[in-house]
Design a protein around this motif. Structure first.
Motif, PDB file in Angstrom:
ATOM      1  N   THR A   5      44.832  51.894 -14.977  1.00 36.43           N
ATOM      2  CA  THR A   5      43.745  50.925 -15.065  1.00 36.43           C
ATOM      3  C   THR A   5      43.531  50.239 -13.722  1.00 36.43           C
ATOM      4  OG1 THR A   5      45.303  49.289 -15.873  1.00 36.43           O
ATOM      5  CG2 THR A   5      44.096  50.526 -17.521  1.00 36.43           C
ATOM      6  N   ILE A   6      42.463  49.514 -13.654  1.00 35.64           N
ATOM      7  CA  ILE A   6      42.126  48.832 -12.411  1.00 35.64           C
ATOM      8  C   ILE A   6      43.141  47.712 -12.174  1.00 35.64           C
ATOM      9  CG2 ILE A   6      40.357  47.468 -11.272  1.00 35.64           C
ATOM     10  CD1 ILE A   6      38.411  48.944 -13.287  1.00 35.64           C
ATOM     11  N   HIS A   7      43.674  47.694 -10.973  1.00 32.76           N
ATOM     12  CA  HIS A   7      44.729  46.717 -10.712  1.00 32.76           C
ATOM     13  C   HIS A   7      44.181  45.307 -10.565  1.00 32.76           C
ATOM     14  CE1 HIS A   7      47.840  49.681 -10.473  1.00 32.76           C
ATOM     15  NE2 HIS A   7      47.038  50.414  -9.740  1.00 32.76           N
ATOM     16  N   GLN A  91      35.990  41.748 -21.063  1.00 30.26           N
ATOM     17  CA  GLN A  91      35.173  42.360 -22.117  1.00 30.26           C
ATOM     18  C   GLN A  91      34.936  43.858 -21.874  1.00 30.26           C
ATOM     19  OE1 GLN A  91      34.151  40.494 -24.923  1.00 30.26           O
ATOM     20  NE2 GLN A  91      33.922  42.575 -25.695  1.00 30.26           N
ATOM     21  N   TYR A  92      34.634  44.220 -20.636  1.00 28.96           N
ATOM     22  CA  TYR A  92      34.402  45.640 -20.323  1.00 28.96           C
ATOM     23  C   TYR A  92      35.644  46.469 -20.623  1.00 28.96           C
ATOM     24  CZ  TYR A  92      33.944  49.882 -17.493  1.00 28.96           C
ATOM     25  OH  TYR A  92      33.948  51.176 -17.064  1.00 28.96           O
ATOM     26  N   ARG A  93      36.796  45.946 -20.205  1.00 25.27           N
ATOM     27  CA  ARG A  93      38.046  46.667 -20.431  1.00 25.27           C
ATOM     28  C   ARG A  93      38.306  46.823 -21.927  1.00 25.27           C
ATOM     29  NH1 ARG A  93      41.023  46.274 -15.785  1.00 25.27           N
ATOM     30  NH2 ARG A  93      43.026  46.304 -16.827  1.00 25.27           N
ATOM     31  N   ASP A  94      38.102  45.737 -22.658  1.00 27.04           N
ATOM     32  CA  ASP A  94      38.315  45.794 -24.112  1.00 27.04           C
ATOM     33  C   ASP A  94      37.344  46.775 -24.769  1.00 27.04           C
ATOM     34  OD1 ASP A  94      40.316  43.940 -23.878  1.00 27.04           O
ATOM     35  OD2 ASP A  94      39.214  42.289 -24.797  1.00 27.04           O
ATOM     36  N   VAL A 164      39.152  54.655 -15.705  1.00 26.99           N
ATOM     37  CA  VAL A 164      38.459  53.763 -16.638  1.00 26.99           C
ATOM     38  C   VAL A 164      39.496  53.292 -17.671  1.00 26.99           C
ATOM     39  CG1 VAL A 164      36.755  53.746 -18.525  1.00 26.99           C
ATOM     40  CG2 VAL A 164      36.172  54.756 -16.298  1.00 26.99           C
ATOM     41  N   PRO A 165      39.485  52.013 -18.011  1.00 27.44           N
ATOM     42  CA  PRO A 165      40.488  51.500 -18.959  1.00 27.44           C
ATOM     43  C   PRO A 165      40.537  52.314 -20.260  1.00 27.44           C
ATOM     44  CG  PRO A 165      39.231  49.693 -18.010  1.00 27.44           C
ATOM     45  CD  PRO A 165      38.578  50.956 -17.536  1.00 27.44           C
TER      46      PRO A 165
END
Ligand SMILES: *[C@@H]1O[C@H](CO)[C@@H](O)[C@H](O)[C@H]1NC(C)=O
Ligand SMILES: *[C@@H]1O[C@H](CO)[C@@H](O)[C@H](O)[C@H]1NC(C)=O
Ligand SMILES: *[C@@H]1O[C@H](CO)[C@@H](O)[C@H](O)[C@H]1NC(C)=O
Ligand SMILES: [Mg+2]
Length: 270
Positions: A5-7, A91-94, A164-165
């Motif tokens: 995932t994005i750090h 929110q995007y990650r979720d 992408v998460p």
């Protein structure tokens, strides 16, 4: 946090870039765009809308995600702030992780034939690899400059995009279930090596096929992706699942048994 995932530090730096961008008055000139990726936000202000202040940005996002609002070329000026916070925040990650979880629930209920022909098709950009660090970087800053395919390809050649998460986890679950993985991307063949390197670096270590767009292919994304999926099915593969961030990844012919749409309010590809 997983390597996939994005750090957090990158997120902080992006958030900073974004804040800098938000206090910048932006004026840019729209121009024809290579590769059919539309501008993110070339204009501040109205973006051609009569009453920008009346736009409900959550409604706008829902409409673009459901493809009720098609062929859009810019984030409405009054929603740039909203989209920036959405993309850089939780929110995007979720939302991405929710899609991956639903995909796994579906996938594990399938009876695979065991003949090695059950495939899962993944798009790459904003589906398996995230270009968020590029779009949120200082000079690009969610459309501070118009989409520039040369600059974007330079970013792709660095092969440093994070996952992408949720996508690497899903990928591994699918591999363990016995799916063959097909990556189908609008990236041109010239980018094969950096794409391979980038996929492997974040955890997508094996695949059945990695399909890139021919140097001279001139059809749109729906035509290209439909054509490649048709070839897969003609070769005996069964597309059990198909995942993308653009509707053009998921519509057209031979879409697969079920499609999964990841969020992407940054750009629209016809
Ligand atoms: C999968 O196969 C098993 C055994 O043949 C069967 O009981 C089950 O209903 C099948 N599931 C689906 C979703 O087709
Ligand atoms: C696009 O990006 C390249 C590489 O960064 C740069 O040299 C070029 O000037 C840019 N083009 C435009 C129109 O901004
Ligand atoms: C693409 O077109 C160019 C110019 O017509 C040609 O030289 C080249 O061989 C073509 N490339 C492929 C992969 O067909
Ligand atoms: Mg994509």
């Amino acid at each position: 946090m997983q390597h996939s995932t994005i750090h957090l530090t990158a997120m902080k730096s992006m958030a900073l870039s974004y804040l800098i961008f938000m206090v910048t008055i932006v004026t840019a000139v729209a121009s024809p765009i290579d590769n059919q990726i539309h501008l993110i936000m070339p204009h501040s202000g109205s973006a051609g809308l009569k009453h920008p202040d009346e736009i409900n940005c959550l409604s706008w996002r829902l409409a673009v995600e459901t493809d009720n609002h098609k062929e859009w070329s810019q984030i409405p000026g009054s929603c740039v702030d909203y989209v920036g916070h959405y993309m850089l925040g939780k929110q995007y990650r979720d939302d991405c992780e929710y899609v991956a979880t639903e995909a796994y629930e579906y996938a594990k209920g399938l009876n695979l034939t065991g003949d090695g022909k059950d495939v899962w098709v993944f798009d790459i950009d904003e589906t398996t690899l995230s270009n968020l660090p590029y779009y949120a970087s200082d000079n690009v800053a969610f459309g501070y400059i118009p989409y520039n395919s040369t600059a974007f390809n330079e970013w792709v050649r660095k092969a440093v995009a994070p996952a992408v998460p949720g996508s690497v986890k899903l990928y591994k679950q699918l591999v363990n279930l016995g799916f063959k993985i097909v990556f189908l991307t609008g990236s041109r063949e010239a980018l094969l090596e950096p794409r391979k390197k980038n996929l492997k670096a974040v955890g997508y270590t094996e695949w059945e096929k990695l399909i890139l767009k021919g140097a001279n292919y001139s059809g749109n994304a729906v035509e290209y992706k439909s054509g490649e999926r048709k070839k897969l099915e003609e070769a005996g593969y069964k597309i059990r699942g198909n995942m993308g961030d653009q509707w053009s990844d998921l519509i057209g012919t031979n879409p697969g048994d079920r499609v999964f749409k990841l969020p992407d309010p940054m750009y629209y590809i016809a």
